[in-house]
Design an enzyme around this catalytic site. Structure first.
Site, short mmCIF file in Angstrom:
data_model
loop_
_atom_site.label_atom_id
_atom_site.label_comp_id
_atom_site.label_asym_id
_atom_site.label_seq_id
_atom_site.Cartn_x
_atom_site.Cartn_y
_atom_site.Cartn_z
N ASP A 184 0.84 -1.19 0.00
CA ASP A 184 0.00 0.00 0.00
C ASP A 184 0.88 1.24 0.00
O ASP A 184 2.02 1.21 -0.46
CB ASP A 184 -0.92 -0.03 1.23
CG ASP A 184 -2.19 0.76 1.02
OD1 ASP A 184 -2.13 2.01 1.06
OD2 ASP A 184 -3.24 0.15 0.78
N HIS A 224 -3.99 6.07 3.40
CA HIS A 224 -4.63 4.83 2.95
C HIS A 224 -4.07 3.63 3.69
O HIS A 224 -4.81 2.78 4.22
CB HIS A 224 -4.44 4.67 1.44
CG HIS A 224 -5.30 3.61 0.83
ND1 HIS A 224 -4.82 2.37 0.47
CD2 HIS A 224 -6.61 3.61 0.49
CE1 HIS A 224 -5.79 1.65 -0.05
NE2 HIS A 224 -6.89 2.38 -0.06
N SER A 384 -10.95 -1.77 -1.02
CA SER A 384 -9.76 -1.94 -0.18
C SER A 384 -10.17 -2.27 1.25
O SER A 384 -9.62 -3.18 1.89
CB SER A 384 -8.91 -0.67 -0.19
OG SER A 384 -8.25 -0.48 -1.41
#
Length: 690
Positions: A184, A224, A384
């Protein structure tokens, strides 16, 4: 990596030789980012160069992303054939560099793959592709492309089985025996939710951001990754609160990465696994790009090495099979639902869907760790987040049963999911039958599930429309193919059969003249120590139909299928008032070949259930009782208006053409035939372990 293109340079021969023989040609140079690179301009003899390469036909193939804005022309992954030796990637890369130099081109070798797949990553002119495709040992070349992050406390309650829900989330274990790798953005490891649970590795491979030549500091780009780490194992908002994470940075501050960076990250994981084998590994891939053969191949290699990969289905409101890594069969692919168990909508887009999705999970307004401060929380949405939930559930299942294979884990995730809760009207009409109506949930107990006979339904890709077109569905390596069926929206099909391919049984469906294409549908089950075979009877030609049975002692019938060569079998009206199928016998149309799938396994017993109606129905179903598992689903037999048969959980569904649209009203019976099995051996083995 950026998208800098190689430039074509014409070098005078004396200058070229000077460069080769001088210090600058003998040592590597540093690029703008300080990385060590090598520019090879070595001349080699004609015998070892282009002449040799051109002796080999260009049998290799070239692939690139179907979405033009996501392409990265000038950067290529060159994949060699599997049987090549370990040193061959370097040799092939240097041969390519030497031959390119003679043509006046420079090639930058970016990375050499060994542990994940044989190949290398290069930056070069597109003009050299034909030359590269002709090199010995090259299997295929893929142009690099972008991948993207897929994110745009009800979630913990939703994955808890209803009869076990309490005022607070109480998982059966914390997943402490499992290590989760997260590919990520960077992560704020000091956040109170994940402090002490995340190890930020030194791996970083990200492209430059749009509009700037310089990378931002990683600490400012971790929103994120921090959120997903918190969803997986956060102290308060995490699914598997005891799981440890390792972070690999493959996405930049804009949530953008590349296929090649993801490949290098996966190889990093494989190297660590080889150097220091540990317990179960879960890899979370919360990203998606266009379909990539090389990325899917890398996922397959890692999965076969015992690693569980969980991927986001994608947020494009599209068929997940068009994206990678979501389309890789070895990956557990997760779509997103909201608090009402409905598909997530993200503006004009939303969760992906289709046959490549294994199940759905919470993915809207998920509360998790925020990178704004060490105690901040934020809400994010996307597949996600859904994939992070399933990664957490997988960690808990593997902590309870560390020896679970990927096939066993996937089957358990499917079996314990909440079923038939999603409103299928949200999906495009042609995708509704293909998309699983499953929302992930924890099992009531992470122990004691071994007595179950687990099965799942696997749909093939849609075949072409030509008469000879076929579709093929296959099971995972650890699964047994117990039955095969087919489905065509036009009804024009020529049935299906099980056949051997590459040492494994596959399900193949046949399109008919004037048809729009057909699907093959495999019923794939976990059946240890099974010995399965297929028995075929040719068309009977006359009489009530073609019959075939399991004639080997100790074998039981697990599935029936038929295929035929004629375009239309015509009408065939079997009697409706008495049983037509014996426990070990299949019956098909007299003009069709009929196949019986027969298996022997310790403690396996099966029975046949039917449900028939005397008039055409758009849908007829028959289900197995609790404690029994559906292994076979078929229509009886060969009615001209039947679209096909398929399994949904433990229910056999037979679909027919809408008589209102055909203009013809037939009195043909539509009969659904289910074969239901259970294993006493599995139940006994489970009790002995407890």
């Amino acid at each position: 990596m950026g998208t800098v293109r190689s430039r074509r340079l014409w070098w005078p021969l004396p200058l070229l030789l000077l460069l080769l023989l001088g210090p600058a040609g003998a040592r590597a140079q540093e690029d703008d980012d300080g990385d060590y690179e090598e520019l090879v301009l070595a001349l080699r003899s004609e015998e070892d160069g282009l002449a040799e390469a051109l002796q080999h036909g260009a049998t290799a193939t070239f692939h690139r992303c179907a979405k033009d804005p996501w392409r990265l022309p000038g950067t290529y992954v060159v994949v060699l054939k599997e049987e090549t030796q370990r040193l061959q990637p370097e040799r092939t890369a240097r041969r390519l560099q030497a031959q390119a130099a003679r043509r006046g081109y420079l090639i930058k070798l970016l990375h050499v793959f060994h542990d994940l797949l044989p190949g290398f990553l290069v930056k070069m002119s597109r003009d050299l592709l034909e030359l590269a495709l002709r090199l010995p040992h090259v299997d295929y070349i893929e142009e690099d492309s972008y991948v993207f992050a897929q994110s745009i406390p009800w979630n913990l309650e939703r994955i808890t089985p209803a009869r076990y829900r309490a005022d607070e989330y109480q998982p059966p274990n914390g997943g402490s025996l499992v290590e989760v790798y997260l590919l990520d953005t960077s992560i704020q490891s000091g956040h109170r939710e994940i402090e002490g649970r995340v190890m930020v590795t030194d791996f970083e491979s990200v492209p430059e951001e749009d509009g700037t030549r310089f990378h931002r500091q990683a600490s400012k780009c971790d929103s994120h990754g921090t959120h997903l780490a918190g969803v997986v194992s956060g102290r308060d908002a995490g699914v598997a609160k005891g799981a440890s994470l390792r972070s690999l940075r493959v996405l930049n501050c804009q949530g953008k990465g590349t296929v090649s960076s993801t490949l290098i990250g996966l190889e990093f994981i494989r190297k660590n696994q080889l150097v220091q084998p540990v317990g179960p590994l879960v890899v979370l891939l919360p990203l998606a790009g266009g379909y990539s053969r090389v990325l899917n191949a890398a996922c397959q290699r890692l999965a076969r090495a015992g690693v569980v990969l969980v991927a986001a289905a994608g947020n494009f409101r599209d068929d997940a099979c068009l994206y990678s890594p979501a389309s890789a069969p070895e990956v557990i692919t997760v779509g997103a639902t909201n608090a009402q168990d409905q598909p997530v909508t993200l503006g004009t887009l939303g969760t992906n869907f289709g046959r490549c999705v294994d199940l759905f999970a919470p993915g809207e307004d998920i509360i998790g760790a925020s990178s704004d401060c060490s105690t901040c929380f934020v809400s994010q949405s996307g597949t996600s987040q859904a994939a992070a939930h399933v990664a957490g559930i997988a960690a808990m299942m593997l902590s309870a049963e560390p020896e679970l294979t990927l096939a066993e884990l996937r089957q358990r995730l499917i079996h314990f999911s909440a079923k038939d809760v999603i409103n299928e009207a949200w999906f495009p009409e042609d995708q509704r039958v293909l998309t699983p109506n499953l929302v992930a949930a924890l099992p009531p107990s992470t122990h004691g599930a071994g007595w179950q006979l687990f099965c799942r339904t696997v749909w093939s890709a849609h075949s072409g429309p030509t008469r000879m077109a076929t579709a093929m569905a296959r099971c995972a390596p650890d699964e047994e193919l117990l039955s095969c069926s087919s489905f065509s929206r036009s009804g024009k099909r020529r049935g299906e059969r099980i056949e051997a391919q590459g040492g494994k049984l596959v399900c193949r469906a046949h399109n008919a003249f004037g048809g729009e294409g057909v699907y093959a549908i495999a019923r794939c089950c976990l059946l240890p120590q099974a010995n399965c075979s297929v028995h075929t009877a040719p068309p009977a030609g006359t009489g009530m139909g073609t019959r075939v049975h399991c004639h080997q002692q100790g074998h039981v019938l697990t599935g029936c299928s038929s295929h035929w060569e004629v375009e239309d079998l015509g009408t065939h009206k079997p009697p409706v008032l008495r049983p037509r199928v014996q426990p070990d016998q299949c019956m098909g149309h007299s003009g069709a070949s009929t196949h019986a799938s027969c298996c022997h396994a310790p403690g396996l017993e099966c029975k046949v259930k039917e449900h028939g109606l005397p008039a055409p129905q758009e849908q007829v179903t028959v289900a197995c009782e609790e404690g029994w598992t559906l292994t076979g689903c078929s229509a009886l037999p060969g009615t001209s208006h039947v679209l096909g048969a398929y399994a949904v959980d433990d229910t056999c569904v037979v679909r027919s053409r809408d008589v209102g649209t055909t203009g013809n009203i037939s009195e043909e019976a539509v009969t659904a035939v289910a074969i239901c099995c259970r294993s006493w051996h599995l139940a006994q083995a489970s009790q002995e372990l407890q």
